[in-house]
Design an enzyme around this catalytic site. Structure first.
Site, PDB file in Angstrom:
ATOM      1  N   GLU A  47     -19.040  12.560 -16.960  1.00 16.27           N
ATOM      2  CA  GLU A  47     -19.463  11.748 -15.419  1.00 16.27           C
ATOM      3  C   GLU A  47     -20.037  10.299 -15.680  1.00 16.27           C
ATOM      4  O   GLU A  47     -19.844   9.816 -14.729  1.00 16.27           O
ATOM      5  CB  GLU A  47     -20.498  13.228 -14.818  1.00 16.27           C
ATOM      6  CG  GLU A  47     -20.182  12.582 -14.100  1.00 16.27           C
ATOM      7  CD  GLU A  47     -21.906  13.660 -12.863  1.00 16.27           C
ATOM      8  OE1 GLU A  47     -22.949  13.114 -11.634  1.00 16.27           O
ATOM      9  OE2 GLU A  47     -21.427  14.817 -13.235  1.00 16.27           O
ATOM     10  N   ARG A  96     -16.207  14.318  -7.665  1.00 21.44           N
ATOM     11  CA  ARG A  96     -17.152  12.483  -8.451  1.00 21.44           C
ATOM     12  C   ARG A  96     -15.727  11.742  -9.044  1.00 21.44           C
ATOM     13  O   ARG A  96     -15.814  11.058  -9.753  1.00 21.44           O
ATOM     14  CB  ARG A  96     -17.194  13.633 -10.239  1.00 21.44           C
ATOM     15  CG  ARG A  96     -18.662  14.217 -10.261  1.00 21.44           C
ATOM     16  CD  ARG A  96     -19.848  13.300  -9.193  1.00 21.44           C
ATOM     17  NE  ARG A  96     -20.919  14.673  -9.610  1.00 21.44           N
ATOM     18  CZ  ARG A  96     -21.275  15.098  -8.793  1.00 21.44           C
ATOM     19  NH1 ARG A  96     -21.211  14.955  -7.392  1.00 21.44           N
ATOM     20  NH2 ARG A  96     -23.016  15.749  -8.775  1.00 21.44           N
ATOM     21  N   SER A 104     -26.529  13.285 -15.250  1.00 22.39           N
ATOM     22  CA  SER A 104     -25.088  14.537 -15.113  1.00 22.39           C
ATOM     23  C   SER A 104     -24.541  13.882 -15.995  1.00 22.39           C
ATOM     24  O   SER A 104     -23.675  12.681 -15.651  1.00 22.39           O
ATOM     25  CB  SER A 104     -25.582  14.718 -14.286  1.00 22.39           C
ATOM     26  OG  SER A 104     -25.975  15.709 -13.234  1.00 22.39           O
TER      27      SER A 104
END
Length: 306
Positions: A297, A166, A215
């Site tokens: 995130e 990520r 998310s």
């Protein structure tokens, strides 16, 4: 045009509100919004402007705080969403939506199906090393062309980007202008069918009709869901949030989704502070319950008020 900014061929809008440019629909204004006409316009601006800049995609993975952003937000438009194929190489503009890229690739018998259900555009997918179903941008990335803060245009290879879960390591203030990927071959009909199945699964398990940013937290296990039968969930963000009793928890106009507890929702009247504070509350409660420290995130930028 204000004399605070260089002359451009694109559009500069001072004190531009950003809420309508983000999927969560919150946040204050930017110093200005710059939409460059083309690469040269972008490069000339970066070279001439000595204030802070913030490259912004389609706002799908972003909370802009209520006090706004003290920077010129750079948002690429139609001139930066190209798509071309040469063998198994796909060259795309960073403003091309991930979903559109996946569909166009499938039409060309190339498999970028993992991008189909990822919100956002290709530039953000590189910056965040976006992935799902066990595949990531790092798996297909060849190189990217970027305009640096100095205005210089450079080509960044895999070693320059340093992908991790990520995240990637792009130069500060750099704006991607082109991305090259290499995709495996596939049958177009099978690829499109796979994507339809992925969409159906997503819509059945995620709050796709609500105002979300995808998310909210990274999976503690350090990789995305694979979608396979043997996938484990003990260290998935949604599971540790659920285990802490936080599915559906609310704060002001913000809520963790009842459908998928790792999705932060603007129920209609949330402020950016509501959303961020709820996220921090979830992090605190999960840590108290499991000892796991969730990592955001969703990117949060700008200045808080109050």
């Amino acid at each position: 045009m204000s004399d605070r900014f260089p002359e451009v061929r694109g559009t500069i809008t001072p004190d531009r509100g950003l809420a309508d440019l983000t999927w969560l629909r919150v946040g204050g204004p930017a110093t200005a919004l710059f939409q460059p006409a083309d690469r040269d316009d972008l490069s000339d601006f970066l070279k001439s402007y000595d204030g802070d800049v913030f490259p912004m995609g389609v706002g799908s993975n972003l909370i802009v705080r209520d006090g706004g952003v003290e920077a010129v937000v750079i948002r690429l438009g139609r001139g930066f969403n190209g798509f071309s194929v040469d063998g198994n190489r796909v060259t795309v503009g960073p403003a091309l939506l991930d979903a559109h890229c996946a569909r166009k690739a499938a039409d060309a018998a190339l498999d970028l199906t993992f991008l189909r259900t990822i919100p956002g555009a290709i530039g953000g997918a590189v910056a965040m090393n976006a992935g799902c179903y066990g595949s990531y941008m790092a798996d297909v990335f060849v190189q990217a062309t970027a305009a640096l803060r100095s205005g210089e245009v450079v080509v960044l290879g895999r070693d320059d980007v340093s992908f991790a879960y990520r995240q990637s390591d792009l130069p500060d203030g750099a704006v991607l202008v082109e991305v090259v990927m290499e995709a495996p071959s596939g049958d177009p009909a099978e690829l499109h069918a796979r994507m339809e199945d992925q969409l159906a699964k997503r819509d059945a398990t995620q709050p796709t009709k609500d105002r979300t940013a995808g998310s909210t937290f990274r999976n503690p296990v350090g990789y995305s869901s694979t979608g396979k039968a043997d996938d484990t969930h003990d260290l998935k963000a949604w599971k540790v949030i659920d285990d802490a009793g936080l599915r559906g928890v609310r704060l002001g106009g913000a809520q963790m989704s009842e459908k998928h507890p790792n999705f932060l929702i603007n129920t209609g009247d949330a402020t950016a502070a509501d959303l961020e504070d709820l996220g921090e509350l979830v992090r605190k409660k999960v840590f108290e319950n499991s000892g796991i420290e969730l990592q955001w995130e969703v990117l949060r930028v700008g200045t808080r008020t109050g």
